[in-house]
Design a protein around this motif. Sequence first.
Motif, PDB file in Angstrom:
ATOM      1  N   GLY A  51      15.543 -14.282  20.574  1.00 42.13           N
ATOM      2  CA  GLY A  51      15.072 -13.278  20.191  1.00 42.13           C
ATOM      3  C   GLY A  51      16.048 -12.811  18.846  1.00 42.13           C
ATOM      4  O   GLY A  51      15.299 -12.291  18.100  1.00 42.13           O
ATOM      5  N   GLU A  52      17.140 -12.700  19.113  1.00 45.14           N
ATOM      6  CA  GLU A  52      18.154 -12.221  18.201  1.00 45.14           C
ATOM      7  C   GLU A  52      18.003 -13.068  16.741  1.00 45.14           C
ATOM      8  O   GLU A  52      18.020 -12.476  15.686  1.00 45.14           O
ATOM      9  CB  GLU A  52      19.567 -12.271  18.550  1.00 45.14           C
ATOM     10  CG  GLU A  52      19.914 -11.399  19.904  1.00 45.14           C
ATOM     11  CD  GLU A  52      19.764  -9.870  19.422  1.00 45.14           C
ATOM     12  OE1 GLU A  52      20.046  -9.457  18.263  1.00 45.14           O
ATOM     13  OE2 GLU A  52      19.001  -9.078  20.370  1.00 45.14           O
ATOM     14  N   LEU A  53      17.969 -14.420  16.900  1.00 46.19           N
ATOM     15  CA  LEU A  53      17.587 -15.101  15.503  1.00 46.19           C
ATOM     16  C   LEU A  53      16.316 -15.399  15.054  1.00 46.19           C
ATOM     17  O   LEU A  53      15.950 -15.739  13.957  1.00 46.19           O
ATOM     18  CB  LEU A  53      18.090 -16.556  15.911  1.00 46.19           C
ATOM     19  CG  LEU A  53      19.635 -16.594  16.136  1.00 46.19           C
ATOM     20  CD1 LEU A  53      19.890 -18.041  16.640  1.00 46.19           C
ATOM     21  CD2 LEU A  53      20.350 -16.247  15.101  1.00 46.19           C
ATOM     22  N   GLY A  54      15.339 -14.450  15.701  1.00 45.52           N
ATOM     23  CA  GLY A  54      13.960 -14.360  15.197  1.00 45.52           C
ATOM     24  C   GLY A  54      12.901 -15.339  15.626  1.00 45.52           C
ATOM     25  O   GLY A  54      11.779 -15.398  14.837  1.00 45.52           O
ATOM     26  N   LEU A  55      13.339 -15.975  16.597  1.00 43.84           N
ATOM     27  CA  LEU A  55      12.344 -17.083  17.046  1.00 43.84           C
ATOM     28  C   LEU A  55      11.194 -16.606  18.253  1.00 43.84           C
ATOM     29  O   LEU A  55      10.508 -17.346  18.509  1.00 43.84           O
ATOM     30  CB  LEU A  55      13.329 -18.289  17.696  1.00 43.84           C
ATOM     31  CG  LEU A  55      13.910 -19.251  16.950  1.00 43.84           C
ATOM     32  CD1 LEU A  55      14.526 -19.084  16.101  1.00 43.84           C
ATOM     33  CD2 LEU A  55      14.113 -20.396  17.735  1.00 43.84           C
ATOM     34  N   ASP A  85      20.671 -16.645  20.362  1.00 44.04           N
ATOM     35  CA  ASP A  85      19.752 -16.182  21.236  1.00 44.04           C
ATOM     36  C   ASP A  85      18.261 -16.003  20.653  1.00 44.04           C
ATOM     37  O   ASP A  85      18.345 -15.827  19.354  1.00 44.04           O
ATOM     38  CB  ASP A  85      19.954 -14.804  21.849  1.00 44.04           C
ATOM     39  CG  ASP A  85      18.689 -14.255  22.634  1.00 44.04           C
ATOM     40  OD1 ASP A  85      18.881 -14.241  23.692  1.00 44.04           O
ATOM     41  OD2 ASP A  85      17.986 -13.575  22.060  1.00 44.04           O
ATOM     42  N   GLU A 113       9.918 -25.282  18.514  1.00 50.25           N
ATOM     43  CA  GLU A 113      10.857 -26.243  18.947  1.00 50.25           C
ATOM     44  C   GLU A 113       9.920 -26.936  20.210  1.00 50.25           C
ATOM     45  O   GLU A 113      10.436 -28.049  20.521  1.00 50.25           O
ATOM     46  CB  GLU A 113      12.134 -25.771  19.332  1.00 50.25           C
ATOM     47  CG  GLU A 113      13.300 -25.353  18.187  1.00 50.25           C
ATOM     48  CD  GLU A 113      12.641 -24.186  17.399  1.00 50.25           C
ATOM     49  OE1 GLU A 113      11.816 -23.297  18.075  1.00 50.25           O
ATOM     50  OE2 GLU A 113      12.918 -24.013  16.287  1.00 50.25           O
ATOM     51  N   TYR A 148      18.538 -27.939  17.732  1.00 54.38           N
ATOM     52  CA  TYR A 148      19.988 -27.484  17.891  1.00 54.38           C
ATOM     53  C   TYR A 148      19.825 -26.044  17.756  1.00 54.38           C
ATOM     54  O   TYR A 148      19.477 -25.470  16.803  1.00 54.38           O
ATOM     55  CB  TYR A 148      20.564 -28.103  16.683  1.00 54.38           C
ATOM     56  CG  TYR A 148      22.187 -28.326  16.788  1.00 54.38           C
ATOM     57  CD1 TYR A 148      22.583 -28.362  17.955  1.00 54.38           C
ATOM     58  CD2 TYR A 148      22.817 -28.570  15.505  1.00 54.38           C
ATOM     59  CE1 TYR A 148      23.969 -28.530  18.094  1.00 54.38           C
ATOM     60  CE2 TYR A 148      23.923 -28.531  15.551  1.00 54.38           C
ATOM     61  CZ  TYR A 148      24.833 -28.466  16.855  1.00 54.38           C
ATOM     62  OH  TYR A 148      26.189 -28.634  16.895  1.00 54.38           O
ATOM     63  N   PRO A 181      18.686 -22.203  19.919  1.00 53.60           N
ATOM     64  CA  PRO A 181      17.568 -21.683  20.805  1.00 53.60           C
ATOM     65  C   PRO A 181      16.242 -22.492  20.456  1.00 53.60           C
ATOM     66  O   PRO A 181      15.895 -22.936  19.440  1.00 53.60           O
ATOM     67  CB  PRO A 181      17.502 -20.184  20.206  1.00 53.60           C
ATOM     68  CG  PRO A 181      18.733 -20.051  19.738  1.00 53.60           C
ATOM     69  CD  PRO A 181      19.121 -21.257  18.974  1.00 53.60           C
ATOM     70  N   PHE A 233      25.017 -13.411  19.375  1.00 53.48           N
ATOM     71  CA  PHE A 233      23.587 -13.524  18.646  1.00 53.48           C
ATOM     72  C   PHE A 233      22.781 -14.855  18.747  1.00 53.48           C
ATOM     73  O   PHE A 233      21.810 -15.223  17.940  1.00 53.48           O
ATOM     74  CB  PHE A 233      23.809 -13.256  17.036  1.00 53.48           C
ATOM     75  CG  PHE A 233      23.950 -11.772  16.764  1.00 53.48           C
ATOM     76  CD1 PHE A 233      22.836 -10.899  16.817  1.00 53.48           C
ATOM     77  CD2 PHE A 233      25.278 -11.195  16.454  1.00 53.48           C
ATOM     78  CE1 PHE A 233      23.245  -9.490  16.887  1.00 53.48           C
ATOM     79  CE2 PHE A 233      25.435  -9.986  16.235  1.00 53.48           C
ATOM     80  CZ  PHE A 233      24.467  -8.852  16.514  1.00 53.48           C
TER      81      PHE A 233
END
Lengths: 419, 419
Positions: A378-382, A376, A403, A396, A398, A374
């Motif tokens: 996409g997976e973390l919602g960014l 990543d 960022e 720190y 993705p 996870f």
Amino acid sequence: MSVATDMEQMAVRARDASRLLAGASGAAKDTFLAALADLLATRREAVMAANARDVEAAKAAGMDAPRVNRLTLTPAIMDAMAAACREIIALPDPVGGIEAMRPRPNGLLVGRMRVPLGVICMIYESRPNVTIDAAILCLKAGNAVILKGGSEALESNKALAALLREALAAAGLPADAAQLVPTSDRAAVAALCKLDQYIDVIIPRGGEGLIRAVVDAATMPVLKHFKGVCHAYVDAEADLAMAEKVIVNAKAQRPGVCNALECLLVHADVAPEFLPRVGSALRRAGVTLRACPRALPLLGEGAAPAAPEDYGHEFHDLILAVKVVDSMDEALAHIHRYGSNHTEVILTEHHGRAMDFLRRADASMVGVNCSTRFNDGGELGLGAEIGISTSKLHAYGPMGLVELTSAKFVTLGNGQVRG
Amino acid sequence: MSVATDMEQMAVRARDASRLLAGASGAAKDTFLAALADLLATRREAVMAANARDVEAAKAAGMDAPRVNRLTLTPAIMDAMAAACREIIALPDPVGGIEAMRPRPNGLLVGRMRVPLGVICMIYESRPNVTIDAAILCLKAGNAVILKGGSEALESNKALAALLREALAAAGLPADAAQLVPTSDRAAVAALCKLDQYIDVIIPRGGEGLIRAVVDAATMPVLKHFKGVCHAYVDAEADLAMAEKVIVNAKAQRPGVCNALECLLVHADVAPEFLPRVGSALRRAGVTLRACPRALPLLGEGAAPAAPEDYGHEFHDLILAVKVVDSMDEALAHIHRYGSNHTEVILTEHHGRAMDFLRRADASMVGVNCSTRFNDGGELGLGAEIGISTSKLHAYGPMGLVELTSAKFVTLGNGQVRG
């Protein structure tokens, strides 16, 4: 003219273009992205022909098959680049928003406005699609970008960079906001690394050798990711069925990526029950095990003794190091010694240890009862990401659109002065 | 043993101490700060005696009076250091909080936890009180700190560092979380700049020469602030009485600091009315004016023609450059050319231009109708600060406790895997 002079002139043009792009509307940037998505379809033949020349030259020079594979643009990769443009159109413009505007006691309103970083230099290796994938994120975040790809991909990158510039111009944006270094001269990288007057950040993507060279030479900040040596710790109070499912996913779902599991740490209390079952599940998934002396007899046939260098190693393959520990402290000590600040997870139903691990494991993503995969954007919602930072300055984990920006203080007053 | 080996061992100890400090409670860190405040009172004589030795040696070596002044610890400065400890106790612990924890579609809860940066190396010049002021901010943010002060202040810094270590131990925290480089050997800085394996960030504080040397040598990120060349633009629709008050405050209230005004830009439409009145107000405040050919005749006696090098210059004194411009675009072009990304303000009652300036001026603080002097951690609501960053990576503007931390992703699951 020297390469250094060429690079400086390129950086000056990028700086000037960045001023214009910083003030561009989200609509103009999305017009650029839509135009680029169209060009990636309508100009596909020209790009693929340029890529074919690169591939032919690489084969003639004896390049190995995996590298030729990374170099080759397929229709599917061309489609994916166009799809990436459309995905980024759907993301909100990160620039210009003001966070947390609050009054000070003297009535001065203070907030922070998101602003682009300025000029980003991307240095990368074989894959030509990075030229598009990296540039579109930088540009949507309002930054000018200087692209230095691998020499073996120069013709492909020139063809793709031409599309970037054409799409920028079509949207009324400065073409110099995207510039490709048009040479494979290694002096170009050395020169770029010293231009901190114009370049705000360098992002190297590639092997450790490339990244180390950039870190050592650069006088501006470097956003980097050396490697992903990810661990999972199965606690004495883990749900073992859940742990088995997560470990197999973390290791085997896509073993060649940086957030794949490289080392399994198992508490001694559950090792006799857990290691035989996870060992056979992993074997069924094609995974080879390299185990410590305590784990080895519990894993059954096919497991080999771990060599010291198997700990802290990024296998990038269906290989997993396994070690039995006597406590979470021992697991954390192992992670501190061998981890790479990338991704660490704990499998446990013990609340206190879950919270303790969350705080003490030193990595860009720390998880409880979930796969390492996870970590990543996409997976973390960014949304889309440009890489995963494993150092703590600026970003720190993705790095998505936000960022690729900074925030300046803005103050709205009505004549405030200091007493 | 070589200086490089000494520095590496110091950095390894700092890294180990940083692991312990990262897990320390806010209460333990505040106990340390209270103990230090007490020691700064009870051990005052020892510190002042050490400082007297430094001052005596400096005078014997012919140091000029302003530098001797910066080197000298007075009872008031000792009181201020103790007061700083108590102020930082009052600030909330930035470490361990989790921001914006939100579920992903698969039920995984994703948030960002504030974590210390790790090991911070401070490199600074004459003033010994920086040893305390910098260290206490780094430590409250959970970082270990390596302190390299000026060689002329070595005895004073040793005495102060001994108090830091004693107070850390008294609070049950590792004394190695605060280490002073105990030598004036210049090779120490060169060695520290290469220890990116252990040191997360270097913060140089001092003259441009020191900062440039650190930036060129360091392989880890550098948080820096070269200089403050701050401008104020008085628009055609400014409230001229407000503008006069703000300009005088920005220039004259404390001219020796980085957020003091260095250059006044005035729209041609209001120059005939505004420059005579602001000129006499500034003269009354003791300010000498260096003006462009259009401003010069409007400023009355005492103003001198500006030389080209007066633009972009940080006078650090009661001297102000003045220039008439024909538009806000011309003012912004001047700021882009000569500014230092520190502080820029506009004086205007025109809403559209205020918003446009806010977005387009490229500086760590951009203000409307207020003094440049507000670019300060205390004034902007951050509490104490360790410096003002004028580059955009990681922090832009004053760096308080939060800017001395990072944020890692934390994920709370119940068995999530990737499909």
